[in-house]
Motif scaffolding. Sequence first.
Motif, PDB file in Angstrom:
ATOM      1  N   UNK A   1      13.099 -57.244  44.325  1.00  0.00           N
ATOM      2  CA  UNK A   1      12.281 -56.323  43.535  1.00  0.00           C
ATOM      3  C   UNK A   1      12.631 -54.878  43.867  1.00  0.00           C
ATOM      4  N   UNK A   2      11.998 -53.957  43.153  1.00  0.00           N
ATOM      5  CA  UNK A   2      12.392 -52.557  43.307  1.00  0.00           C
ATOM      6  C   UNK A   2      11.805 -51.884  44.541  1.00  0.00           C
ATOM      7  N   UNK A   3      11.129 -52.677  45.377  1.00  0.00           N
ATOM      8  CA  UNK A   3      10.739 -52.189  46.694  1.00  0.00           C
ATOM      9  C   UNK A   3      11.608 -52.796  47.793  1.00  0.00           C
ATOM     10  N   UNK A   4      12.592 -53.597  47.397  1.00  0.00           N
ATOM     11  CA  UNK A   4      13.519 -54.172  48.367  1.00  0.00           C
ATOM     12  C   UNK A   4      13.160 -55.559  48.861  1.00  0.00           C
ATOM     13  N   UNK A   5      12.023 -56.096  48.429  1.00  0.00           N
ATOM     14  CA  UNK A   5      11.646 -57.454  48.829  1.00  0.00           C
ATOM     15  C   UNK A   5      12.609 -58.461  48.205  1.00  0.00           C
ATOM     16  N   UNK A   6      13.026 -59.446  49.003  1.00  0.00           N
ATOM     17  CA  UNK A   6      13.970 -60.458  48.541  1.00  0.00           C
ATOM     18  C   UNK A   6      13.300 -61.827  48.568  1.00  0.00           C
ATOM     19  N   UNK A   7      13.507 -62.586  47.533  1.00  0.00           N
ATOM     20  CA  UNK A   7      12.993 -63.956  47.463  1.00  0.00           C
ATOM     21  C   UNK A   7      13.506 -64.764  48.650  1.00  0.00           C
ATOM     22  N   UNK A   8      12.631 -65.478  49.348  1.00  0.00           N
ATOM     23  CA  UNK A   8      13.057 -66.184  50.561  1.00  0.00           C
ATOM     24  C   UNK A   8      13.860 -67.448  50.272  1.00  0.00           C
ATOM     25  N   UNK A   9      14.643 -67.829  51.240  1.00  0.00           N
ATOM     26  CA  UNK A   9      15.450 -69.052  51.108  1.00  0.00           C
ATOM     27  C   UNK A   9      14.569 -70.299  51.063  1.00  0.00           C
ATOM     28  N   UNK A  10      13.536 -70.310  51.880  1.00  0.00           N
ATOM     29  CA  UNK A  10      12.639 -71.461  51.959  1.00  0.00           C
ATOM     30  C   UNK A  10      11.248 -71.087  51.477  1.00  0.00           C
ATOM     31  N   UNK A  11      10.573 -72.036  50.833  1.00  0.00           N
ATOM     32  CA  UNK A  11       9.181 -71.851  50.445  1.00  0.00           C
ATOM     33  C   UNK A  11       8.268 -72.458  51.491  1.00  0.00           C
ATOM     34  N   UNK A  12       7.068 -71.918  51.618  1.00  0.00           N
ATOM     35  CA  UNK A  12       6.114 -72.412  52.604  1.00  0.00           C
ATOM     36  C   UNK A  12       5.282 -73.548  52.019  1.00  0.00           C
ATOM     37  N   UNK A  13       5.264 -74.691  52.698  1.00  0.00           N
ATOM     38  CA  UNK A  13       4.505 -75.852  52.234  1.00  0.00           C
ATOM     39  C   UNK A  13       3.012 -75.607  52.391  1.00  0.00           C
ATOM     40  N   UNK A  14       2.242 -76.042  51.396  1.00  0.00           N
ATOM     41  CA  UNK A  14       0.783 -76.050  51.517  1.00  0.00           C
ATOM     42  C   UNK A  14       0.234 -77.223  50.718  1.00  0.00           C
TER      43      UNK A  14
ATOM     44  N   UNK B   1      14.541 -70.114  47.043  1.00  0.00           N
ATOM     45  CA  UNK B   1      15.646 -69.864  46.131  1.00  0.00           C
ATOM     46  C   UNK B   1      15.677 -70.904  45.032  1.00  0.00           C
ATOM     47  N   UNK B   2      15.949 -70.465  43.800  1.00  0.00           N
ATOM     48  CA  UNK B   2      16.182 -71.404  42.744  1.00  0.00           C
ATOM     49  C   UNK B   2      17.447 -72.204  42.995  1.00  0.00           C
ATOM     50  N   UNK B   3      17.488 -73.424  42.522  1.00  0.00           N
ATOM     51  CA  UNK B   3      18.621 -74.295  42.837  1.00  0.00           C
ATOM     52  C   UNK B   3      18.946 -75.198  41.655  1.00  0.00           C
ATOM     53  N   UNK B   4      20.225 -75.404  41.427  1.00  0.00           N
ATOM     54  CA  UNK B   4      20.668 -76.341  40.377  1.00  0.00           C
ATOM     55  C   UNK B   4      22.071 -76.849  40.699  1.00  0.00           C
ATOM     56  N   UNK B   5      22.318 -78.081  40.318  1.00  0.00           N
ATOM     57  CA  UNK B   5      23.645 -78.669  40.508  1.00  0.00           C
ATOM     58  C   UNK B   5      24.433 -78.601  39.186  1.00  0.00           C
ATOM     59  N   UNK B   6      25.757 -78.538  39.322  1.00  0.00           N
ATOM     60  CA  UNK B   6      26.582 -78.689  38.126  1.00  0.00           C
ATOM     61  C   UNK B   6      27.665 -79.747  38.374  1.00  0.00           C
TER      62      UNK B   6
END
Length: 362
Positions: free
Chosen positions: A335-348, A357-362
Amino acid sequence: MSMDYSAEPPHSELLTVQAQQPFNAEAPVGSLVEFDITPEDLVYCRNHGPVREFDEKTYLVSIKGGVDKEIKYTVSDLKSLFPCAQVVAALQCAGNRRNEMGAIKPVSGVGWDSGVIANCKWGGVRVRDVLAHVGVQQHGNAHVCFASYATLCQDDDYYGSSIPLERAMNLDSDVLLAFEMNDEPLTSEHGGPIRLVVPGFLGARWVKWLDTIIVSPTESPNFYQQRDYKILPPTVATKDAAKLLWPKYPCMTSLPLNSVIGSISLTSSTSLYIKGYAVPSPTANVASIEVTVDGGKTWHDARITYQEGRWSWTLWEAELEGVTDSGVLHCRARDDQGTVQPREGLWNLRGVAFNAWGSAKW
């Protein structure tokens, strides 16, 4: 509680049904990213009870609580008394990408992929104009509670939510009582004849079939405000363990910075074409999206193809050369404040706010 689903209006056949009763369905994400503004047939459906149709001419919205005068408005009253406002905003379910979190460890809730999002143009009247007209007596940390008694609900006698009064009264927050979607009358399938629109907040706060507004010194006491749509610690793994903890954690308002791959295809034996979407954080808009085919060692800039104001989603595309015939691609937003989407999401436990991170296979 017995619920009658026999009188529901027809549902879009373009959606993937994740639960039949209540009807919960999402669009294929590859279809979603083909449109800047989401067509109605691709707008997801999230319900906690039967979908009902109502007559706009007789439908009433009551306003009460901490106001100078309690009043009931028809939709026609709202249209004639207050100026119309429009906003383009992404509506997103808190459980978007829940199935990805559930692959880490089982979660509680409807199994959603990444299509529980819609970017639409909403039309209606500003909540601030309506409240100013009736006179607000509450101030400071007060709340505006929104409720629908119009149709039955799974976990409570009605569906309810609330937002801070300050948010509702802020002109820049664009909070609407909406009766239009994409320049057409709002259908019952998506909360018509009138629903709440709270840009930047998760869909659980956008109350459908809205019929009651209460200015209150406290949050809504409703189940969906107090005992759901909260991020509990990862150590809370069962509903029984959660019971005593719900009151100790704040209700969710916004969702985190996120990006998703909508489609990926080989355009030649060594070339990839990718399309996707991103959504902003609570405090800053999406500035860029990057993709990687080597697990994050090397990142390539994607092109932003659509973004419309503070509240819309961002669509993006990328072309990569020199790839192998198969592999895994990831994306991340910044985002425009420099925050970066994390590699891992936190489980709840509730499987909400997943933003790895978004992920897809080809």
